[in-house]
Design a protein around this motif. Structure first.
Motif, PDB file in Angstrom:
ATOM      1  N   GLY A 127     -27.526 -42.836 -13.966  1.00 19.18           N
ATOM      2  CA  GLY A 127     -27.280 -42.296 -15.297  1.00 19.18           C
ATOM      3  C   GLY A 127     -27.507 -40.809 -15.431  1.00 19.18           C
ATOM      4  O   GLY A 127     -27.481 -40.274 -16.555  1.00 19.18           O
ATOM      5  N   ASP A 128     -27.714 -40.113 -14.318  1.00 19.64           N
ATOM      6  CA  ASP A 128     -27.882 -38.659 -14.370  1.00 19.64           C
ATOM      7  C   ASP A 128     -26.594 -38.009 -14.886  1.00 19.64           C
ATOM      8  O   ASP A 128     -25.490 -38.532 -14.691  1.00 19.64           O
ATOM      9  CB  ASP A 128     -28.223 -38.128 -12.980  1.00 19.64           C
ATOM     10  N   LEU A 129     -26.745 -36.866 -15.546  1.00 19.74           N
ATOM     11  CA  LEU A 129     -25.626 -36.184 -16.177  1.00 19.74           C
ATOM     12  C   LEU A 129     -25.560 -34.739 -15.717  1.00 19.74           C
ATOM     13  O   LEU A 129     -26.599 -34.094 -15.515  1.00 19.74           O
ATOM     14  CB  LEU A 129     -25.789 -36.207 -17.710  1.00 19.74           C
ATOM     15  N   ARG A 130     -24.349 -34.212 -15.568  1.00 19.84           N
ATOM     16  CA  ARG A 130     -24.212 -32.798 -15.250  1.00 19.84           C
ATOM     17  C   ARG A 130     -22.881 -32.271 -15.758  1.00 19.84           C
ATOM     18  O   ARG A 130     -21.939 -33.034 -15.988  1.00 19.84           O
ATOM     19  CB  ARG A 130     -24.338 -32.558 -13.751  1.00 19.84           C
ATOM     20  N   ILE A 131     -22.816 -30.942 -15.923  1.00 20.35           N
ATOM     21  CA  ILE A 131     -21.601 -30.261 -16.347  1.00 20.35           C
ATOM     22  C   ILE A 131     -20.868 -29.757 -15.107  1.00 20.35           C
ATOM     23  O   ILE A 131     -21.466 -29.148 -14.227  1.00 20.35           O
ATOM     24  CB  ILE A 131     -21.922 -29.080 -17.279  1.00 20.35           C
ATOM     25  N   ILE A 132     -19.561 -30.010 -15.054  1.00 19.00           N
ATOM     26  CA  ILE A 132     -18.740 -29.566 -13.926  1.00 19.00           C
ATOM     27  C   ILE A 132     -17.912 -28.342 -14.300  1.00 19.00           C
ATOM     28  O   ILE A 132     -17.747 -27.424 -13.510  1.00 19.00           O
ATOM     29  CB  ILE A 132     -17.806 -30.705 -13.464  1.00 19.00           C
ATOM     30  N   GLY A 133     -17.386 -28.315 -15.507  1.00 21.88           N
ATOM     31  CA  GLY A 133     -16.530 -27.207 -15.931  1.00 21.88           C
ATOM     32  C   GLY A 133     -16.151 -27.356 -17.380  1.00 21.88           C
ATOM     33  O   GLY A 133     -16.852 -27.998 -18.160  1.00 21.88           O
ATOM     34  N   GLY A 134     -15.011 -26.776 -17.743  1.00 21.72           N
ATOM     35  CA  GLY A 134     -14.561 -26.863 -19.120  1.00 21.72           C
ATOM     36  C   GLY A 134     -13.567 -25.780 -19.455  1.00 21.72           C
ATOM     37  O   GLY A 134     -13.182 -24.978 -18.601  1.00 21.72           O
ATOM     38  N   VAL A 135     -13.143 -25.760 -20.723  1.00 20.95           N
ATOM     39  CA  VAL A 135     -12.155 -24.782 -21.164  1.00 20.95           C
ATOM     40  C   VAL A 135     -12.565 -24.143 -22.483  1.00 20.95           C
ATOM     41  O   VAL A 135     -13.216 -24.763 -23.320  1.00 20.95           O
ATOM     42  CB  VAL A 135     -10.755 -25.418 -21.326  1.00 20.95           C
ATOM     43  N   GLU A 136     -12.157 -22.865 -22.652  1.00 21.97           N
ATOM     44  CA  GLU A 136     -12.282 -22.154 -23.915  1.00 21.97           C
ATOM     45  C   GLU A 136     -10.909 -22.151 -24.592  1.00 21.97           C
ATOM     46  O   GLU A 136      -9.962 -22.743 -24.111  1.00 21.97           O
ATOM     47  CB  GLU A 136     -12.765 -20.716 -23.689  1.00 21.97           C
ATOM     48  N   GLY A 137     -10.828 -21.440 -25.714  1.00 16.19           N
ATOM     49  CA  GLY A 137      -9.534 -21.225 -26.342  1.00 16.19           C
ATOM     50  C   GLY A 137      -9.115 -22.271 -27.351  1.00 16.19           C
ATOM     51  O   GLY A 137      -7.970 -22.262 -27.806  1.00 16.19           O
ATOM     52  N   ILE A 138     -10.014 -23.171 -27.718  1.00 16.47           N
ATOM     53  CA  ILE A 138      -9.747 -24.140 -28.774  1.00 16.47           C
ATOM     54  C   ILE A 138     -10.961 -24.174 -29.686  1.00 16.47           C
ATOM     55  O   ILE A 138     -12.101 -24.234 -29.220  1.00 16.47           O
ATOM     56  CB  ILE A 138      -9.431 -25.546 -28.206  1.00 16.47           C
ATOM     57  N   GLU A 139     -10.712 -24.107 -30.984  1.00 19.20           N
ATOM     58  CA  GLU A 139     -11.804 -24.094 -31.957  1.00 19.20           C
ATOM     59  C   GLU A 139     -12.100 -25.508 -32.453  1.00 19.20           C
ATOM     60  O   GLU A 139     -11.198 -26.257 -32.802  1.00 19.20           O
ATOM     61  CB  GLU A 139     -11.429 -23.200 -33.151  1.00 19.20           C
ATOM     62  N   ARG A 140     -13.356 -25.873 -32.435  1.00 21.13           N
ATOM     63  CA  ARG A 140     -13.839 -27.143 -32.976  1.00 21.13           C
ATOM     64  C   ARG A 140     -13.033 -28.352 -32.496  1.00 21.13           C
ATOM     65  O   ARG A 140     -12.477 -29.113 -33.294  1.00 21.13           O
ATOM     66  CB  ARG A 140     -13.859 -27.097 -34.508  1.00 21.13           C
ATOM     67  N   PRO A 141     -12.968 -28.571 -31.162  1.00 19.05           N
ATOM     68  CA  PRO A 141     -12.274 -29.760 -30.642  1.00 19.05           C
ATOM     69  C   PRO A 141     -13.136 -31.003 -30.832  1.00 19.05           C
ATOM     70  O   PRO A 141     -13.802 -31.471 -29.914  1.00 19.05           O
ATOM     71  CB  PRO A 141     -12.066 -29.427 -29.162  1.00 19.05           C
ATOM     72  N   SER A 142     -13.062 -31.572 -32.038  1.00 24.22           N
ATOM     73  CA  SER A 142     -14.033 -32.597 -32.428  1.00 24.22           C
ATOM     74  C   SER A 142     -13.653 -34.004 -32.001  1.00 24.22           C
ATOM     75  O   SER A 142     -14.481 -34.914 -32.079  1.00 24.22           O
ATOM     76  CB  SER A 142     -14.227 -32.574 -33.949  1.00 24.22           C
ATOM     77  N   PHE A 143     -12.404 -34.205 -31.574  1.00 29.24           N
ATOM     78  CA  PHE A 143     -12.043 -35.540 -31.087  1.00 29.24           C
ATOM     79  C   PHE A 143     -11.022 -35.397 -29.976  1.00 29.24           C
ATOM     80  O   PHE A 143     -10.125 -34.542 -30.042  1.00 29.24           O
ATOM     81  CB  PHE A 143     -11.500 -36.433 -32.208  1.00 29.24           C
ATOM     82  N   LEU A 144     -11.141 -36.277 -28.960  1.00 30.05           N
ATOM     83  CA  LEU A 144     -10.320 -36.207 -27.761  1.00 30.05           C
ATOM     84  C   LEU A 144      -9.717 -37.576 -27.473  1.00 30.05           C
ATOM     85  O   LEU A 144     -10.332 -38.608 -27.754  1.00 30.05           O
ATOM     86  CB  LEU A 144     -11.161 -35.774 -26.555  1.00 30.05           C
ATOM     87  N   ALA A 145      -8.523 -37.581 -26.881  1.00 23.05           N
ATOM     88  CA  ALA A 145      -7.899 -38.837 -26.477  1.00 23.05           C
ATOM     89  C   ALA A 145      -7.117 -38.615 -25.190  1.00 23.05           C
ATOM     90  O   ALA A 145      -6.293 -37.696 -25.103  1.00 23.05           O
ATOM     91  CB  ALA A 145      -6.971 -39.359 -27.568  1.00 23.05           C
ATOM     92  N   LEU A 146      -7.384 -39.450 -24.205  1.00 28.22           N
ATOM     93  CA  LEU A 146      -6.693 -39.368 -22.928  1.00 28.22           C
ATOM     94  C   LEU A 146      -5.404 -40.193 -22.985  1.00 28.22           C
ATOM     95  O   LEU A 146      -5.375 -41.275 -23.571  1.00 28.22           O
ATOM     96  CB  LEU A 146      -7.597 -39.899 -21.818  1.00 28.22           C
ATOM     97  N   HIS A 147      -4.353 -39.668 -22.380  1.00 22.79           N
ATOM     98  CA  HIS A 147      -3.105 -40.421 -22.256  1.00 22.79           C
ATOM     99  C   HIS A 147      -3.358 -41.647 -21.373  1.00 22.79           C
ATOM    100  O   HIS A 147      -4.174 -41.597 -20.450  1.00 22.79           O
ATOM    101  CB  HIS A 147      -2.032 -39.522 -21.621  1.00 22.79           C
ATOM    102  N   PRO A 148      -2.681 -42.775 -21.621  1.00 22.17           N
ATOM    103  CA  PRO A 148      -2.914 -43.977 -20.809  1.00 22.17           C
ATOM    104  C   PRO A 148      -2.733 -43.774 -19.310  1.00 22.17           C
ATOM    105  O   PRO A 148      -3.379 -44.466 -18.516  1.00 22.17           O
ATOM    106  CB  PRO A 148      -1.879 -44.967 -21.355  1.00 22.17           C
ATOM    107  N   ASP A 149      -1.877 -42.837 -18.901  1.00 24.99           N
ATOM    108  CA  ASP A 149      -1.713 -42.616 -17.461  1.00 24.99           C
ATOM    109  C   ASP A 149      -2.776 -41.696 -16.876  1.00 24.99           C
ATOM    110  O   ASP A 149      -2.801 -41.461 -15.662  1.00 24.99           O
ATOM    111  CB  ASP A 149      -0.305 -42.102 -17.137  1.00 24.99           C
ATOM    112  N   GLY A 150      -3.665 -41.193 -17.738  1.00 23.40           N
ATOM    113  CA  GLY A 150      -4.796 -40.387 -17.274  1.00 23.40           C
ATOM    114  C   GLY A 150      -4.482 -38.957 -16.907  1.00 23.40           C
ATOM    115  O   GLY A 150      -5.367 -38.218 -16.489  1.00 23.40           O
ATOM    116  N   THR A 151      -3.237 -38.521 -17.088  1.00 22.30           N
ATOM    117  CA  THR A 151      -2.850 -37.188 -16.614  1.00 22.30           C
ATOM    118  C   THR A 151      -2.816 -36.128 -17.710  1.00 22.30           C
ATOM    119  O   THR A 151      -2.639 -34.950 -17.417  1.00 22.30           O
ATOM    120  CB  THR A 151      -1.467 -37.225 -15.936  1.00 22.30           C
TER     121      THR A 151
END
Length: 352
Positions: free
Chosen positions: A32-56
């Motif tokens: 259950g250990d957690l770590r940050i790998i990376g990320g992106v800037e350039g979007i304000e308040r991205p409060s909800f996310l949804a992955l496409h069913p194909d994962g891409t």
């Protein structure tokens, strides 16, 4: 990174445009250990996310005065995000985004705009021209929170025929028929007790039930669901708080069910807890089992991945992992905490 030992997930935040808004994180599946790998800037308040069913592809709601949706390409191995597209949602404070099971449409709800919208997914994974939009009007009994319509989520049903909008301002779940060309056609409504404030909904993975977290009256509602005609019928309502809790200001937030369909969880902001219910597979009804502290303030969102429950504590500025006991669904804190500014959404990555 040893991919076999880690499960990747994205974290949406209330970051500004110039700060990192979406984080790529990893959960170690053995402890259950957690770590940050990376990320992106350039979007304000991205409060909800949804992955496409194909994962891409990943789609993100930008919860701003002029709401927007962003589309990202997902790197198959690393989960790294590359901007693909962005579109305005024609409504304020886009707070929820979902993708239909066939991957053809992205849907979003605008909390302050009172509307919900549909975009076709282009061949490249971007957002085509808006294909559908509906506007809600009306109000509820709570003038502090229900002075107008507030669509808080839009969820495709398992059949792909309907989309369910939980409207916090109207105390309704409005079912729309999703047409072949991506339009929303009003179908029917399910009413909740006045002042409920429906927020998020989950369908049972294998049985004809749906479960709704009601933000304002701190309840979870159980519905039977007729997939053929898109009808929800209320079966049960239970508190999300322990009996006797009267001195805590609380709002229920997120709701999730395990893949086996036996354990349902709801988060409490204020009481700062996750409540566990056991699901009766024959009746759909719930039995309250326990409350677990989230070890952070304002658990706005959480998700279930690889036998763990991972919580985003918005005002605690942290993410906390819990192991899920397979025999009863109870949660055990792993002891691992990840510091992230204003985390508000957890979305697992589908790794190849």
């Amino acid at each position: 990174m040893e991919e076999r030992n880690e499960k990747l997930f994205y974290t949406g935040t209330y970051a500004s445009h110039d700060d990192r808004g979406i984080y790529v994180c990893a959960l170690h599946v053995e402890n259950g250990d957690l770590r940050i790998i990376g990320g992106v800037e350039g979007i304000e308040r991205p409060s909800f996310l949804a992955l496409h069913p194909d994962g891409t592809k990943l789609y993100a709601a930008s919860e701003t005065e002029e709401g927007e949706l962003y589309a990202y390409q997902v790197h198959a191995q690393t989960g790294e995000l590359h901007p693909l597209d962005r579109k305005g949602t024609e409504g304020a404070h886009t707070c929820y985004v979902s993708v239909t099971a066939d991957g053809r449409y992205v849907m979003a709800s605008n909390y302050s705009g009172g509307n919900a919208v549909v975009f076709p997914v282009t061949e490249a994974g971007g957002l085509g021209e808006m294909s559908g939009q509906v506007q809600h009007t009306g109000s509820g009994i709570r003038q502090d929170r229900q002075d107008a319509a507030h669509p808080h989520s839009i969820i495709p049903d398992p059949s792909g025929q309907y989309a369910m909008i939980c409207d916090l301002g109207l105390d309704q779940i409005v079912a729309y028929r999703l047409t072949e060309d991506g339009k929303l056609v009003t179908h029917r409504e399910a009413d909740l007790p006045p002042g409920s404030g429906p927020r998020h909904l989950v369908f049972h993975p294998s049985r004809p039930y749906a479960f709704v977290a009601n933000e304002l009256n701190n309840t979870v509602a159980v519905f039977s669901y007729n997939e053929r005609n898109g009808e929800l019928q209320l079966l049960q309502s239970l508190s999300t708080l322990p009996e006797g809790i009267i001195d805590v200001e609380n709002t229920a937030a997120d709701i999730r069910i395990t893949p086996c369909g036996r354990y349902l969880y709801v988060s409490n902001r204020g009481h700062n807890s996750i409540v566990l219910y056991h699901v009766d597979l024959d009746s759909g009804k719930l039995e309250t089992v326990e409350w677990v502290e989230t070890f952070g303030s304002t658990p706005r969102n959480f998700n279930i991945l690889s036998g763990y429950l991972v919580v985003a504590n918005q005002d605690g500025n942290n993410i906390v992992s819990f192991a899920i006991h397979g025999d009863d669904g109870r949660l055990t804190r792993t002891g691992y905490v990840l510091e992230v500014p204003s985390p508000v959404c957890i979305e697992p990555v589908r790794q190849s």
